[in-house]
Design a protein around this motif. Structure first.
Motif, mmCIF file in Angstrom:
data_model
loop_
_atom_site.group_PDB
_atom_site.id
_atom_site.type_symbol
_atom_site.label_atom_id
_atom_site.label_comp_id
_atom_site.label_asym_id
_atom_site.label_seq_id
_atom_site.Cartn_x
_atom_site.Cartn_y
_atom_site.Cartn_z
ATOM 1 N N LYS A 724 0.820 -1.213 0.000
ATOM 2 C CA LYS A 724 0.000 0.000 0.000
ATOM 3 C C LYS A 724 0.858 1.270 0.000
ATOM 4 C CE LYS A 724 -2.060 1.218 3.865
ATOM 5 N NZ LYS A 724 -1.676 2.619 4.193
ATOM 6 N N GLU A 725 1.875 1.298 0.859
ATOM 7 C CA GLU A 725 2.710 2.498 0.959
ATOM 8 C C GLU A 725 3.435 2.800 -0.349
ATOM 9 O OE1 GLU A 725 2.284 0.856 5.114
ATOM 10 O OE2 GLU A 725 2.675 0.031 3.104
ATOM 11 N N GLU A 728 0.913 4.104 -3.027
ATOM 12 C CA GLU A 728 0.558 5.500 -2.778
ATOM 13 C C GLU A 728 1.684 6.434 -3.232
ATOM 14 O OE1 GLU A 728 -0.466 5.953 1.303
ATOM 15 O OE2 GLU A 728 -2.340 4.801 1.150
ATOM 16 N N GLU A 731 1.834 6.421 -7.109
ATOM 17 C CA GLU A 731 0.722 7.179 -7.704
ATOM 18 C C GLU A 731 1.027 8.676 -7.705
ATOM 19 O OE1 GLU A 731 -2.743 7.789 -9.675
ATOM 20 O OE2 GLU A 731 -1.826 5.852 -9.201
ATOM 21 N N ARG A 732 1.814 9.111 -6.720
ATOM 22 C CA ARG A 732 2.114 10.545 -6.616
ATOM 23 C C ARG A 732 3.308 10.973 -7.471
ATOM 24 N NH1 ARG A 732 1.374 11.898 -0.145
ATOM 25 N NH2 ARG A 732 -0.427 10.550 0.219
#
Length: 1016
Positions: A724-725, A728, A731-732
């Motif tokens: 997950k980390e 995220e 994605e940025r």
């Protein structure tokens, strides 16, 4: 495919070095009455003219002392020892250029420049062999359109032949740039010398040499160390040259050197491929002829190491050789299906990744690349060399296919029959020993290839290629009537062990571009070891020599030269630093598969390099810096005095950089991390000091990589890729962007004017006058020998009010446009705005005025870019395929470390600073996942592509900024990050702010502690 050529600064510098020696020579075109010879019984041709064109002689004002001063200026500019006198007879300039850097391109450009500046148009290129002659001819063909586009005219070139003497008449009567290519045998052997020196009926009772000499040609000698024997030197005088230029990577006689780009320069500037060696050696066996080969060691994070062992296996119809991954306690007797040769305790007891070795229970210890056997097993050694070449080829091809780069491998053999055998005059031939080995081993390597995700396109390409069509021989061809064409042995010169077989070279040259296409199935080339000069192919990545090599052959580096040039992609674009950035030498790597142990091969290669770099300083001392000119960050020059040289040297010792005259490991580590400390007196000139130290030759200068050394693969962890980390963070940061630069042109003009008025200064030319008289009484011969016959009575020194420019035409605006990339209108406005006092410095020293003004203007341009650039987010983005497609290999403990929190199983690091940084990331509980970003992840900037170092995701709630992009530098002081480097960093900050709405923090750090301070 058509090769693309680009302007390379070093090639332009080499051309300028020659041209600037003749500053003061006007532009002139000179005609004369051409001797048409005996026109009796010759039908008058309207095209025949008695007007000849020749190079205008040097004007009387261009005296030897004037030329010497010009030359000394050029030599100092290029970091060379200034000549004390001209190396006569005549004018003789030497240009040293490493193989693979475009020597022929450079002297063709020099011909154009000499024509453009001075009007000279007659050139003769003298070469030592047919091989080099054919290579030069091919280069003139392939670069013709490129140079015509740049200079608006084409060169007319031809190969001299006594059978085509009408070409000599055209050479003399044509007003265009004319180039004659002649190999030394055409005027130096007894038979041909008689022809060129003889009045010939077929040439209307004229001597060819007389017609050539009247043109006052400029001689260009390619590889003079192979041309200029005593007899050849005498023969060259008959050409009556205006002057002589000599181009080589290995000059024996230096004459007046005006430019040097040697092996060390080429390597450090990333202009040639990096060299790796893979040694395949035999080790004696006392009790058995059992074949055992250690291909290499594989280390893993979560399991015991394995060894790739080659051995024989018993099958239903005989034995065959295989390579298998085996662990400790594996028994070759069992693995071979009971072959008796492995009955003597061939059980693996130890696999050691530290020295890449395997030990068996019977005491046998093998290192990577070694074969157990005896002298009767040479055929097996050659088979293993072929297998290693194929394996290395496939590995490299797998990496480069997605980039559109064709990979070629070259085998040098010593006998045509080992590649192709013939049974009769009309036989098509069949595979020889090495061709059979190749096809068997190719099928084995490709058949055992592990298929991985992301390889689909490459594997589809590989599956389409027929093993019989993927190798090709390049040898001399027998085309006798009534027989089918066949390969035959070339005639070999006993002295040089090379061949002058025009047919074989023609075939290699003709197929050069075709072989670069991925549509062409030929990827493996077999050629005779005698055909090892005069040609190359940029996409040769592996060279395997299937014959014993002597130390002297390795030192000469002739075979290596066939693959040193940087590779090209399918568009014909050279994959250099401007295209690849820091990745250039990892992508451009030439692997040499040899039958020598790596250490011995590397030692012989280093000895050859040392011989070619004999003129470089070997030790660090005060003399190294004395009288050198340092440049500070503002472009100001500082001449090193004896006191300053002492301070610089003493500071290097106190910083631990020099011990007993040699540079230490600490110096190389600090150089790699950008943290070299210099004396307080020259702290703003650190770059100049490092450049001077870079002229020292030692074992670190051009390291040879051990291709067996990489024993770990950095494998992607699929679970971390889904974490997950990381998702995220990704994605940025994965969006691409475009930039616009809106800066005020008038502001740039005003700032540039202010900088030039405040900081520009140039070296003045001084005129020193000394008056002396003969002593009133001569006492002895010794008095004269000791220089006491005259005594000085008066001296004076004046600063010249302007430089002796002669009739040299400087396009000042054009030169500054070329250096800065600004428009002519902007440059003109800057020059009009500077103070008359500063503008008058142009007359004092034009070259230095242009160089320093351009640097000051460029610094202001970079500042404007940083202040006025805007990035905007695009819809397109990188996908995670850039992580899975990256091929990362290293050697544990050398440049690789195990990792727990990284996306990859291992981190491949470039410096000790990166290693320390990754080690801290890996054990810190606040870090969720991190990775070194692949080189294919980059940001576009006005000053080139930029690839950030690290992407780090912290656990939520543990720090203030959970998404961080880090650039690790040895020094984060903005004063130390100048020009392009600082501009790229500022552009990166703007990019990440734009694409992430400032939810990603980007900064430069020099340690993990600095990182934590920024995120906390």
């Amino acid at each position: 495919m058509k090769l693309q050529f680009k302007h390379q600064p070093f090639q332009a510098e080499a051309a300028a070095a020659v041209c600037d020696v003749f500053n003061g020579q006007p532009y002139r075109t000179t005609t004369y009455r051409l001797d048409l010879g005996d026109m009796t019984n010759v039908q008058t041709n309207l095209d025949m003219s008695d007007t000849g064109f020749r190079n205008h002689p040097l004007v009387p004002e261009l005296t030897n002392s004037h030329i010497l001063k010009n030359m000394q200026t050029v030599q100092r500019r290029n970091g060379l020892k200034a000549s004390e006198a001209l190396a006569g007879p005549g004018i003789n300039l030497s240009i040293e250029m490493e193989t693979g850097t475009g020597k022929t391109y450079t002297y063709v450009k020099t011909m154009y420049e000499l024509n453009q500046r001075y009007g000279w148009s007659k050139f003769i290129i003298v070469v030592p062999s047919v091989a080099i002659r054919e290579g030069v001819y091919k280069s003139l063909q392939t670069t013709q359109e490129h140079f015509a586009g740049e200079y608006g005219k084409k060169i007319r070139f031809f190969i001299y032949s006594s059978d085509r003497l009408t070409e000599v008449d055209r050479f003399a009567s044509d007003s265009a740039i004319n180039v004659m290519i002649i190999n030394m045998q055409a005027f130096n052997s007894s038979k041909n010398q008689r022809i060129i020196d003889k009045k010939l009926d077929t040439f209307r009772s004229r001597k060819p040499i007389d017609i050539i000499a009247r043109t006052n040609p400029i001689l260009i000698i390619d590889e003079p160390q192979s041309v200029e024997g005593k007899q050849t030197k005498e023969s060259l005088k008959k050409f009556c040259p205006l002057f002589t230029l000599r181009y080589s990577a290995t000059h024996k006689e230096k004459y007046d050197m005006v430019y040097r780009l040697d092996a060390m320069d080429a390597y450090n500037q990333h202009l040639v491929k990096k060299i790796a060696a893979l040694g395949v050696t035999l080790t004696g066996s006392t009790a058995t002829n059992g074949y055992v080969y250690l291909e290499g060691i594989d280390l893993y994070k979560n399991k015991a190491p394995t060894a790739r062992i080659g051995f024989e296996v018993k099958g239903a119809i005989g034995t065959r050789t295989v390579v298998k991954k085996l662990g400790r306690e594996a028994n070759l007797l069992d693995e071979s299906n009971g072959l008796e040769e492995y009955d003597d305790r061939y059980i693996i007891t130890n696999i050691d990744g530290r020295d890449n070795s395997v030990t068996f229970l019977n005491g046998l210890k093998l290192y990577a690349g070694q074969i157990q056997g005896n002298e009767q097993m040479t055929a097996l050694q050659r088979r293993v060399q072929i297998r290693e070449t194929i394996r290395t080829h496939i590995q490299r091809e797998r990496e480069l296919y997605p980039k559109g780069i064709k990979v070629l491998s070259l085998f040098f053999i010593d006998e045509v029959a080992k590649y192709r055998l013939y049974d009769g005059d009309n036989d098509d031939g069949r595979n020889g020993e090495y061709a059979k080995m190749f096809e068997e081993e190719y099928a084995s390597v490709v058949g055992s290839l592990q298929r991985e995700i992301g390889d689909e396109a490459y594997l589809k390409y590989l599956d389409k290629i027929d093993v019989h069509k993927t190798h090709q021989g390049y040898f001399s061809i027998d085309k006798k009537k009534g027989k089918k064409a066949r390969f035959v042995e070339s005639k070999i010169d006993r002295k040089t062990q090379t061949s002058d077989d025009a047919d074989a070279y023609d075939l290699i040259m003709k197929d050069k571009e075709r072989l670069l296409s991925l549509d062409e199935p030929v990827r493996f080339i077999f050629s005779h070891s005698a055909l090892r000069e005069g040609w190359d192919n940029p996409n040769v990545f592996q060279i395997c020599t299937l014959k014993p090599q002597s130390d002297s052959e390795i030192r000469s580096r002739q075979e290596i030269g066939r693959g040193l040039r940087l590779c090209v992609n399918q568009q014909g674009e050279r994959m250099d630093e401007s295209m690849l950035g820091s990745e250039v030498q990892e992508l451009n790597k030439l692997t040499l598969i040899t039958d020598m142990e790596f250490g011995k091969f590397a030692e012989a290669l280093q000895a050859g390099l040392a011989e070619s770099l004999a003129d470089r300083p070997k030790k660090v001392d005060e003399q190294l810096f004395l009288h050198q000119v340092l440049t500070n960050a503002n472009g100001d020059s500082i001449k090193v005095t004896p006191e300053l040289a002492g301070a610089i040297y003493e500071d290097l010792i106190s910083n631990g950089y020099v011990k007993r005259g040699e540079l230490t490991e600490k110096y190389y580590a600090d150089k790699a991390s950008g943290t070299v400390q210099v004396a307080e007196e020259v702290k703003d000139c650190a770059t100049s000091i490092v450049n001077i130290l870079s002229s020292i030759y030692d074992k670190h200068s051009i390291p040879t990589e051990d291709a067996h050394g990489n024993n770990v693969d950095a494998k992607i962890d699929p679970e971390k890729l889904k974490k997950k980390e990381f998702l995220e963070l990704w994605e940025r940061i994965n969006h691409k962007s475009f930039y616009t630069v809106h800066f005020d042109k008038q502001e740039l003009i005003d700032n540039s004017i202010r900088e030039i008025d405040a900081k520009l200064d140039v070296t003045r030319i001084t005129v020193k006058t000394e008056y002396g008289e003969q002593t009133s009484h001569m006492e002895s011969r010794e008095q004269l020998e000791q220089g006491d016959g005259f005594h000085k009575t008066r001296t004076n020194q004046e600063t010249a009010k302007h430089a002796p420019l002669g009739s040299v035409r400087y396009d000042l605006v054009g030169k500054l446009v070329e250096e800065t990339g600004l428009t002519r209108a902007t440059i003109a406005a800057i020059l009009q705005g500077i103070s008359p006092q500063k503008f008058s410095m142009f007359r004092l020293n034009p070259e230095e005025f242009i160089l320093k003004s351009a640097k000051l203007i460029s610094n202001q341009k970079a500042t404007q870019i940083i202040e006025h650039i805007t990035y905007n987010k695009l819809d397109t983005a990188y996908d995670t395929g850039i992580f899975t497609s990256a091929n990362l290999r290293g050697k544990l403990g050398m440049n690789a470390m195990e990792a727990n929190r990284s996306l990859y199983s291992h981190i491949i690091y470039d410096s000790d600073n990166e290693k320390r940084f990754a080690s801290e990331l890996d054990i810190n509980d606040k870090v969720a996942v991190y990775t070194k970003l692949p080189s294919s992840f980059f940001i576009s900037t006005p000053v080139g592509k930029y690839n950030p170092d690290w992407a780090i995701a912290f656990n939520e709630g543990s720090v203030k900024h959970i998404c961080f992009i880090a650039e690790t530098k040895g020094n984060t002081d903005s004063l130390e990050l100048r020009g392009v480097e600082l501009a790229k960093i500022e552009c990166a900050k703007a990019h990440f702010a734009a694409i992430s709405n400032e939810s990603v923090t980007y900064d430069v750090v020099d340690s993990f502690e600095k990182l934590m301070n920024l995120v906390s």
